[in-house]
Every structure is written in C-alpha cells, then in structure tokens.
Write a protein that holds these residues in place. Structure first.
Motif, PDB file in Angstrom:
ATOM      1  N   ASP A   1      17.878  -5.497   1.118  1.00 47.73           N
ATOM      2  CA  ASP A   1      18.583  -4.824   1.964  1.00 47.73           C
ATOM      3  C   ASP A   1      17.738  -5.145   3.413  1.00 47.73           C
ATOM      4  O   ASP A   1      16.781  -5.120   3.279  1.00 47.73           O
ATOM      5  N   CYS A   2      18.493  -4.812   4.550  1.00 51.44           N
ATOM      6  CA  CYS A   2      17.895  -4.797   5.941  1.00 51.44           C
ATOM      7  C   CYS A   2      18.417  -3.938   6.744  1.00 51.44           C
ATOM      8  O   CYS A   2      19.698  -3.657   6.591  1.00 51.44           O
ATOM      9  N   ILE A   3      17.881  -3.686   7.813  1.00 50.41           N
ATOM     10  CA  ILE A   3      18.371  -2.710   8.847  1.00 50.41           C
ATOM     11  C   ILE A   3      18.680  -3.632  10.014  1.00 50.41           C
ATOM     12  O   ILE A   3      18.221  -4.526  10.477  1.00 50.41           O
ATOM     13  N   VAL A   4      19.954  -3.485  10.301  1.00 52.47           N
ATOM     14  CA  VAL A   4      20.561  -4.285  11.663  1.00 52.47           C
ATOM     15  C   VAL A   4      21.068  -3.176  12.451  1.00 52.47           C
ATOM     16  O   VAL A   4      21.299  -2.061  12.419  1.00 52.47           O
ATOM     17  N   TRP A   5      21.242  -3.942  13.868  1.00 50.04           N
ATOM     18  CA  TRP A   5      21.870  -3.219  14.959  1.00 50.04           C
ATOM     19  C   TRP A   5      23.239  -3.367  15.130  1.00 50.04           C
ATOM     20  O   TRP A   5      23.587  -4.569  15.185  1.00 50.04           O
ATOM     21  N   ARG A   6      24.293  -2.450  15.236  1.00 53.70           N
ATOM     22  CA  ARG A   6      25.475  -2.820  15.754  1.00 53.70           C
ATOM     23  C   ARG A   6      25.875  -1.939  16.800  1.00 53.70           C
ATOM     24  O   ARG A   6      25.506  -0.747  17.131  1.00 53.70           O
ATOM     25  N   ASP A   7      26.841  -2.401  17.862  1.00 57.15           N
ATOM     26  CA  ASP A   7      27.085  -1.449  19.017  1.00 57.15           C
ATOM     27  C   ASP A   7      28.208  -0.632  18.420  1.00 57.15           C
ATOM     28  O   ASP A   7      28.287  -0.558  17.374  1.00 57.15           O
ATOM     29  N   GLY A   8      28.639   0.189  19.795  1.00 56.22           N
ATOM     30  CA  GLY A   8      29.792   1.105  19.344  1.00 56.22           C
ATOM     31  C   GLY A   8      30.866   0.677  18.877  1.00 56.22           C
ATOM     32  O   GLY A   8      31.519   1.353  18.287  1.00 56.22           O
ATOM     33  N   ASN A   9      31.244  -0.653  18.839  1.00 59.82           N
ATOM     34  CA  ASN A   9      32.302  -1.252  18.213  1.00 59.82           C
ATOM     35  C   ASN A   9      32.383  -1.752  16.851  1.00 59.82           C
ATOM     36  O   ASN A   9      33.031  -2.238  16.113  1.00 59.82           O
TER      37      ASN A   9
ATOM     38  N   ASP B   1      23.249  -0.798  26.560  1.00 62.67           N
ATOM     39  CA  ASP B   1      24.560  -0.968  26.761  1.00 62.67           C
ATOM     40  C   ASP B   1      25.420  -0.050  25.486  1.00 62.67           C
ATOM     41  O   ASP B   1      26.519   0.525  25.957  1.00 62.67           O
ATOM     42  N   ALA B   2      24.751   0.234  24.365  1.00 56.07           N
ATOM     43  CA  ALA B   2      25.356   1.201  23.597  1.00 56.07           C
ATOM     44  C   ALA B   2      25.390   2.374  23.636  1.00 56.07           C
ATOM     45  O   ALA B   2      26.181   3.157  23.265  1.00 56.07           O
ATOM     46  N   ILE B   3      24.203   3.089  24.390  1.00 57.86           N
ATOM     47  CA  ILE B   3      24.182   4.497  24.223  1.00 57.86           C
ATOM     48  C   ILE B   3      24.035   5.192  25.787  1.00 57.86           C
ATOM     49  O   ILE B   3      24.540   6.340  25.886  1.00 57.86           O
ATOM     50  N   HIS B   4      24.216   4.324  26.915  1.00 58.68           N
ATOM     51  CA  HIS B   4      24.559   5.154  28.182  1.00 58.68           C
ATOM     52  C   HIS B   4      25.786   5.376  28.361  1.00 58.68           C
ATOM     53  O   HIS B   4      26.595   4.799  27.989  1.00 58.68           O
ATOM     54  N   THR B   5      26.097   6.631  29.155  1.00 60.97           N
ATOM     55  CA  THR B   5      27.108   6.945  29.625  1.00 60.97           C
ATOM     56  C   THR B   5      27.856   5.998  30.609  1.00 60.97           C
ATOM     57  O   THR B   5      27.054   5.660  31.842  1.00 60.97           O
ATOM     58  N   ARG B   6      28.905   5.486  30.664  1.00 61.18           N
ATOM     59  CA  ARG B   6      29.811   4.651  31.439  1.00 61.18           C
ATOM     60  C   ARG B   6      30.492   5.163  32.438  1.00 61.18           C
ATOM     61  O   ARG B   6      31.265   6.069  32.108  1.00 61.18           O
ATOM     62  N   GLY B   7      30.245   5.149  33.909  1.00 66.21           N
ATOM     63  CA  GLY B   7      31.170   5.694  34.827  1.00 66.21           C
ATOM     64  C   GLY B   7      31.803   4.644  35.539  1.00 66.21           C
ATOM     65  O   GLY B   7      31.824   3.419  35.129  1.00 66.21           O
ATOM     66  N   GLU B   8      32.656   5.067  36.363  1.00 71.69           N
ATOM     67  CA  GLU B   8      33.398   4.205  37.304  1.00 71.69           C
ATOM     68  C   GLU B   8      32.454   3.309  38.096  1.00 71.69           C
ATOM     69  O   GLU B   8      31.761   3.941  38.756  1.00 71.69           O
ATOM     70  N   ARG B   9      32.746   1.948  37.776  1.00 68.54           N
ATOM     71  CA  ARG B   9      31.805   1.243  38.791  1.00 68.54           C
ATOM     72  C   ARG B   9      32.139   1.322  40.492  1.00 68.54           C
ATOM     73  O   ARG B   9      33.080   1.211  40.826  1.00 68.54           O
TER      74      ARG B   9
END
Length: 311
Positions: free
Chosen positions: A98-106, A119-127
C-alpha cells in the motif's frame, strides 16, 4: 506552539481528504480510519462502538476484513448504513505494498507538490483584471502587497476608521489628510487626488508611459490595463513605478501622522525612481531598439540586454 504551527494543524481536516491510500496488498491501510475510497474514511459512517460490537479491531487493515473477495462485516450493516453498499471490495495485489498518494478535489491522482496542494485547498474567487498589475515575479514583494490592499480598499484610512470612533482622545471627525491638511482621507483621496500625492504622480507618470492619465486611481488602473502588453519592458516598469508610488505615498502619510516628519513631493519622486532603478538592474531584457532606448532613459548599462525576461 506558534501561531503558524496552529494554522498548519488546522489544515489537517482539509488535507486528509486529499491523501489517499492506494491499495496493494492491503496490509498497511487502516480500514476504518484511512481514506482509500470515495465514501471513506469509514469511521465517519460507523461509530467506534459499532465496529467493536461486531468483533472487529480498531487496528484492522484492509486485508483483515476481506474473505474470498467479500467483506467480512455483518450483512445487517448494509441496511443500517446504505453507504456501505457503494464501497467496492478493493483488488488485492500481494506483490505490491500500500502507498499514500495525492488526489485533487476531483479525485484525480497527481504528483505531490506544493503547487498542487495550493490548487486543491485554496478558496477560489472571481479572477480580477488588475491581478497583472499587482502580482508579478518582477514586483517588489512589499510594494505588491500594499498595492493589493489598495486595490481591495483595505488600508486603514480615516474613512475606514471612522465607524470605530467611540469618542476617545482622537476625534476622527476633526482629522484631515496628513499630506495636504485640506480634506478627509480616503483611498481615492490619497491615490492620487490629494494635492500632495497628485504632485508626486505628475512627477513620475511620464516614466509609466501614461502621460495623459488623470490623477484618479480608477483612471490610472484602467489606462494601465488598456496599454499593457504581456511582460513588455514598458509594462514591467509601469507596474514597478505605480506600486512604488503607492508604497511611498502611504509611507509618507504614516511618517507625517506618527512622527511629524515631512518630505517634499520631489524627494518622494527621487526615492521612487531610485527604488525602481535598483530593481531593474537585477533584470534582463531582450535585445531590440525599443529596449535600448528604455535602458538609456533609465541610465542603465547595456549589459542588462539578454535574450530572456522582458521584451
């Protein structure tokens, strides 16, 4: 523990959702507490008492609760906890651990990196269209941060502080702009409608190549965005000068308010140009006639001309 460490600890619930156990032999992944399926971790569904009553251990691994390709847990659990019907039995491969892997929000598996975490944890606002004016690898960080506060109108100017006035030693109704002493202080007034800061802007706006721009902040930003060319030398210089102007006007305002130390607009102009010049010396420019003219105007050495960085 430090404030910074406390903040890192508070990120654990968000990070845990993105750290997955990739099942190999199933011998090192905790079946109840690790996230190895979209429905997990299972302790969010099953209470510890429920797990122990079914004669399982809290230390059970994946391999411990699988028998001949089926789950060992009670059939009644499927009725009591319908989500378990959607938990597939993982394929066990005894040749892999078994191994630990990183997966994004999708749920997409990615290489672990600081940028992927952000990219995965920050709050996204309108550019916002003014981001290119504020944030750049060529910006002076403290200038860029203050410019960001100005764009968001977050500086503690008198108009912002007035609602906090509770009749203390300083009556904000009587406080005027420390630069000109003629009007109430606000973001719009300081940048650059105040007679003092307007003089500073008038002295430097020719080097931003926006000679026709007015002294109103919204007009300055709009003129910059209209004339900006990606990463061109002129755009880089304009960004640096505008940010430096904001920084040193705010600094002068604070100096006059708290230490009664005043400098004329010409002095602020000189400091701005000197600061930007020092920053430009650390850059490199592409070799063309336009760049050569810019370097000559700033009295910079031709050795800065190289095939990278700015156009």
């Amino acid at each position: 523990m430090s404030w910074g460490w406390h903040k890192l600890i508070q990120l654990r619930p968000s990070i845990r959702q993105l750290l997955w156990s990739k099942i190999g032999d199933g011998a090192s992944t905790f079946v109840w507490f690790d996230k190895w399926d979209h429905n997990g971790p299972l302790n969010s569904v099953l209470s510890l008492r429920t797990i122990l009553r079914a004669c399982f251990s809290l230390k059970d691994k994946i391999i411990d609760v699988i028998d001949n390709g089926s789950w060992k847990w009670p059939i009644a659990w499927r009725d009591l906890y319908p989500v378990l019907n959607d938990v597939p039995v993982p394929a066990i491969n005894s040749t892999k651990t078994d191994c630990i892997v990183w997966r994004d929000g999708n749920g997409e598996e990615k290489n672990y990196s600081a940028s992927n975490v952000w990219d995965a944890i920050h709050t996204r606002g309108e550019r916002v269209d003014w981001a290119t004016l504020v944030w750049s690898s060529k910006s002076i960080p403290r200038h860029a941060f203050l410019l960001w506060l100005v764009m968001r109108k977050k500086l503690k100017t008198h108009d912002k502080l007035k609602p906090w006035d509770v009749g203390g030693a300083v009556n904000l109704n009587l406080v005027c702009c420390s630069l000109c002493k003629t009007g109430p202080e606000s973001h719009a007034h300081l940048f650059f409608e105040c007679p003092y800061s307007a003089k500073v802007w008038t002295l430097i706006k020719d080097v931003t190549y926006m000679e026709s721009s007015s002294c109103k902040w919204d007009d300055i930003v709009a003129d910059f965005l209209c004339s900006r060319k990606n990463n061109s030398a002129k755009s880089v210089i304009a960004c640096l000068v505008i940010a430096a102007a904001v920084y040193y006007v705010w600094q002068e305002r604070n100096n006059r308010m708290f230490s009664n130390h005043a400098r004329p607009p010409e002095k602020i102009r000189d400091i701005i140009l000197e600061t930007v010049c020092y920053r430009l010396v650390k850059m490199r420019f592409k070799n063309n006639a336009r760049t050569s003219n810019l370097l000559a105007a700033w009295k910079l050495p031709k050795a800065l001309i190289m095939d990278d960085a700015c156009n």
